[in-house]
Design a protein around this motif. Structure first.
Motif, PDB file in Angstrom:
ATOM      1  N   ARG A 131     -30.498   5.166  -4.426  1.00 21.88           N
ATOM      2  CA  ARG A 131     -29.888   4.244  -4.337  1.00 21.88           C
ATOM      3  C   ARG A 131     -28.961   3.739  -5.065  1.00 21.88           C
ATOM      4  N   LEU A 132     -27.447   2.678  -3.812  1.00 16.40           N
ATOM      5  CA  LEU A 132     -26.913   2.867  -5.040  1.00 16.40           C
ATOM      6  C   LEU A 132     -26.720   0.456  -5.220  1.00 16.40           C
ATOM      7  N   ARG A 133     -27.084   0.272  -6.176  1.00 12.40           N
ATOM      8  CA  ARG A 133     -27.124  -0.903  -6.072  1.00 12.40           C
ATOM      9  C   ARG A 133     -25.395  -1.684  -6.918  1.00 12.40           C
ATOM     10  N   ARG A 134     -25.096  -2.416  -5.834  1.00 13.98           N
ATOM     11  CA  ARG A 134     -23.978  -3.302  -6.007  1.00 13.98           C
ATOM     12  C   ARG A 134     -24.254  -5.027  -7.026  1.00 13.98           C
ATOM     13  N   GLU A 135     -23.550  -5.467  -7.361  1.00 12.93           N
ATOM     14  CA  GLU A 135     -23.571  -6.050  -7.595  1.00 12.93           C
ATOM     15  C   GLU A 135     -22.303  -6.968  -8.662  1.00 12.93           C
ATOM     16  N   LEU A 136     -22.361  -8.417  -8.518  1.00 10.59           N
ATOM     17  CA  LEU A 136     -21.203  -9.272  -9.363  1.00 10.59           C
ATOM     18  C   LEU A 136     -21.282  -9.375 -10.879  1.00 10.59           C
ATOM     19  N   GLY A 137     -20.828  -8.781 -12.120  1.00 10.80           N
ATOM     20  CA  GLY A 137     -20.471  -8.884 -12.752  1.00 10.80           C
ATOM     21  C   GLY A 137     -19.513  -9.695 -13.683  1.00 10.80           C
ATOM     22  N   PRO A 138     -19.583  -9.692 -14.843  1.00 12.46           N
ATOM     23  CA  PRO A 138     -18.427 -10.975 -15.434  1.00 12.46           C
ATOM     24  C   PRO A 138     -16.825  -9.791 -15.538  1.00 12.46           C
ATOM     25  N   GLN A 139     -17.243  -8.329 -15.783  1.00  8.01           N
ATOM     26  CA  GLN A 139     -15.569  -7.692 -15.158  1.00  8.01           C
ATOM     27  C   GLN A 139     -15.564  -7.788 -13.648  1.00  8.01           C
ATOM     28  N   GLY A 140     -16.305  -8.384 -12.237  1.00  8.29           N
ATOM     29  CA  GLY A 140     -15.689  -8.200 -10.867  1.00  8.29           C
ATOM     30  C   GLY A 140     -16.998  -6.880 -10.810  1.00  8.29           C
ATOM     31  N   PRO A 141     -16.709  -6.620  -9.781  1.00  9.22           N
ATOM     32  CA  PRO A 141     -17.758  -6.194  -8.526  1.00  9.22           C
ATOM     33  C   PRO A 141     -17.797  -3.776  -8.864  1.00  9.22           C
ATOM     34  N   ALA A 142     -19.600  -3.946  -9.133  1.00  8.53           N
ATOM     35  CA  ALA A 142     -19.473  -2.652  -9.769  1.00  8.53           C
ATOM     36  C   ALA A 142     -21.306  -2.427  -9.102  1.00  8.53           C
ATOM     37  N   GLU A 143     -21.229  -1.702  -9.185  1.00  5.87           N
ATOM     38  CA  GLU A 143     -21.877  -0.490  -8.257  1.00  5.87           C
ATOM     39  C   GLU A 143     -23.364   1.053  -9.316  1.00  5.87           C
ATOM     40  N   HIS A 144     -24.364   0.469  -9.161  1.00  2.00           N
ATOM     41  CA  HIS A 144     -25.155   1.331 -10.289  1.00  2.00           C
ATOM     42  C   HIS A 144     -26.046   1.977  -9.095  1.00  2.00           C
ATOM     43  N   VAL A 145     -26.430   3.405 -10.126  1.00  2.05           N
ATOM     44  CA  VAL A 145     -26.407   4.662  -8.819  1.00  2.05           C
ATOM     45  C   VAL A 145     -27.876   4.733  -9.838  1.00  2.05           C
ATOM     46  N   GLU A 146     -29.132   3.883  -8.707  1.00  2.00           N
ATOM     47  CA  GLU A 146     -30.222   4.073  -8.882  1.00  2.00           C
ATOM     48  C   GLU A 146     -31.832   5.435  -8.781  1.00  2.00           C
ATOM     49  N   VAL A 147     -32.597   5.872  -9.824  1.00  2.00           N
ATOM     50  CA  VAL A 147     -33.288   6.669  -8.829  1.00  2.00           C
ATOM     51  C   VAL A 147     -34.437   6.513  -9.344  1.00  2.00           C
ATOM     52  N   ASP A 148     -35.367   6.757  -8.756  1.00  4.73           N
ATOM     53  CA  ASP A 148     -37.014   6.829  -8.800  1.00  4.73           C
ATOM     54  C   ASP A 148     -36.972   7.715  -9.833  1.00  4.73           C
ATOM     55  N   TRP A 149     -36.424   9.013  -9.986  1.00  4.00           N
ATOM     56  CA  TRP A 149     -36.908   9.623 -11.024  1.00  4.00           C
ATOM     57  C   TRP A 149     -35.652  10.831 -11.850  1.00  4.00           C
ATOM     58  N   PRO A 150     -35.616   9.885 -13.366  1.00  3.24           N
ATOM     59  CA  PRO A 150     -34.209  10.573 -13.801  1.00  3.24           C
ATOM     60  C   PRO A 150     -33.806  11.989 -13.502  1.00  3.24           C
ATOM     61  N   GLU A 151     -34.827  13.032 -13.090  1.00  4.80           N
ATOM     62  CA  GLU A 151     -34.566  14.179 -12.983  1.00  4.80           C
ATOM     63  C   GLU A 151     -33.722  14.241 -11.707  1.00  4.80           C
ATOM     64  N   TRP A 152     -33.448  13.533 -10.465  1.00  5.68           N
ATOM     65  CA  TRP A 152     -33.127  13.657  -9.288  1.00  5.68           C
ATOM     66  C   TRP A 152     -31.073  13.041  -9.010  1.00  5.68           C
ATOM     67  N   LEU A 153     -31.296  12.173 -10.965  1.00  4.12           N
ATOM     68  CA  LEU A 153     -29.918  12.049 -10.580  1.00  4.12           C
ATOM     69  C   LEU A 153     -28.874  12.754 -10.206  1.00  4.12           C
ATOM     70  N   ALA A 154     -28.249  14.081 -10.716  1.00  5.43           N
ATOM     71  CA  ALA A 154     -27.628  14.975 -10.886  1.00  5.43           C
ATOM     72  C   ALA A 154     -27.731  15.273  -9.178  1.00  5.43           C
ATOM     73  N   ALA A 155     -29.093  15.315  -8.995  1.00  3.35           N
ATOM     74  CA  ALA A 155     -29.181  15.984  -7.575  1.00  3.35           C
ATOM     75  C   ALA A 155     -28.287  14.856  -6.027  1.00  3.35           C
TER      76      ALA A 155
END
Length: 188
Positions: A102-126
Motif C-alpha cells: 500500500r502507499l501511505r501518505r503523511e505530512l512531515g517536516p519537509q511537507g507531504p511524503a509518500e511511503h510504500v509499505e509491503v507486508d513482506w520485503p520480498e514483494w517490494l519490487a513486484a
C-alpha cells in the motif's frame, strides 16, 4: 522513484522503459526465448538496472514475487494488445500483487511524503512494478505498445508527441523492417 543507472551485466536489448515494462522486457526474443529472471543472478542484474538494488534483496522469495508480477503484467498487456483493456483474469493477477502493499501518505517536516509499505520485503519490487503499470494506464493505455517487428516481443511506452512510435528500437527493429522492405522491392 528509483535511481536508474546502466548495468553493464544487463544483456537485454531494451533497457530504461518504465519499471513495469522494464520488468516485462526481462524476456526477449531468441531461440529459446531469453529470460533474465531465469536465475537469481539475472534477478540481481534487473534490480540493479531498475535502481532497486539498494531497496530490494535479491533472494528466491523476491524472484518468485517478481515472476508473479511479470506474468500478471504480461496477461494485462496481452489483453490491451488484443482487446484494448485488461480482462478479468489479468486484473485479478495485478490486484493479487497489489494486495501485498500500500502507499501511505503523511505530512512531515519537509511537507507531504509518500511511503510504500509491503507486508513482506520480498514483494517490494513486484508491487512497485505493478503500481507503475497503473500509472501508465492513467497516462494512456494506448501508449503501451508491443514492438511492430514480428520477431520482437518487447514492449515500450510511447512518449512520442503524435503517439505513432512503432518500434522498441529504430536502430534495431525499425532498421530490420526497412531492410526487409528494401530487399523485397529489389527482389521484385
Amino acid at each position: 522513484m528509483t535511481d536508474r543507472k546502466a548495468e553493464p551485466r544487463d544483456p537485454r536489448p531494451l533497457i530504461g522503459e518504465p519499471l513495469s515494462l522494464d520488468l516485462l522486457n526481462t524476456r526477449w526474443a531468441g531461440t529459446p526465448v531469453n529470460d533474465l529472471l531465469g536465475e537469481p543472478d539475472g534477478y540481481r542484474t534487473w534490480l540493479s538496472s531498475a535502481g532497486l538494488a539498494g531497496r530490494c534483496e535479491a533472494g528466491e522469495a523476491g524472484l518468485a514475487a517478481v515472476r508473479e508480477a511479470r506474468e500478471a503484467l504480461a496477461a494485462a498487456v496481452r489483453d490491451l494488445d488484443e482487446h484494448g483493456a485488461a480482462g478479468t483474469a489479468a486484473t485479478a493477477g495485478l490486484n493479487a500483487v497489489l494486495r501485498h502493499g500500500r502507499l501511505r501518505r503523511e505530512l512531515g517536516p519537509q511537507g507531504p511524503a509518500e511511503h510504500v509499505e509491503v507486508d513482506w520485503p520480498e514483494w517490494l519490487a513486484a508491487w512497485l512494478a505493478v503500481d507503475d503499470f497503473l500509472g501508465l494506464l492513467e497516462q494512456g493505455a494506448h501508449r503501451i505498445k508491443k514492438c511492430a517487428h514480428e520477431a520482437c516481443i518487447l514492449h515500450f511506452f510511447d512518449t512520442s508527441q503524435n503517439g505513432r512510435r512503432r518500434w522498441c528500437s529504430m536502430a534495431v527493429c525499425g532498421n530490420r523492417a526497412k531492410a526487409a522492405r528494401h530487399y523485397e522491392k529489389v527482389k521484385a
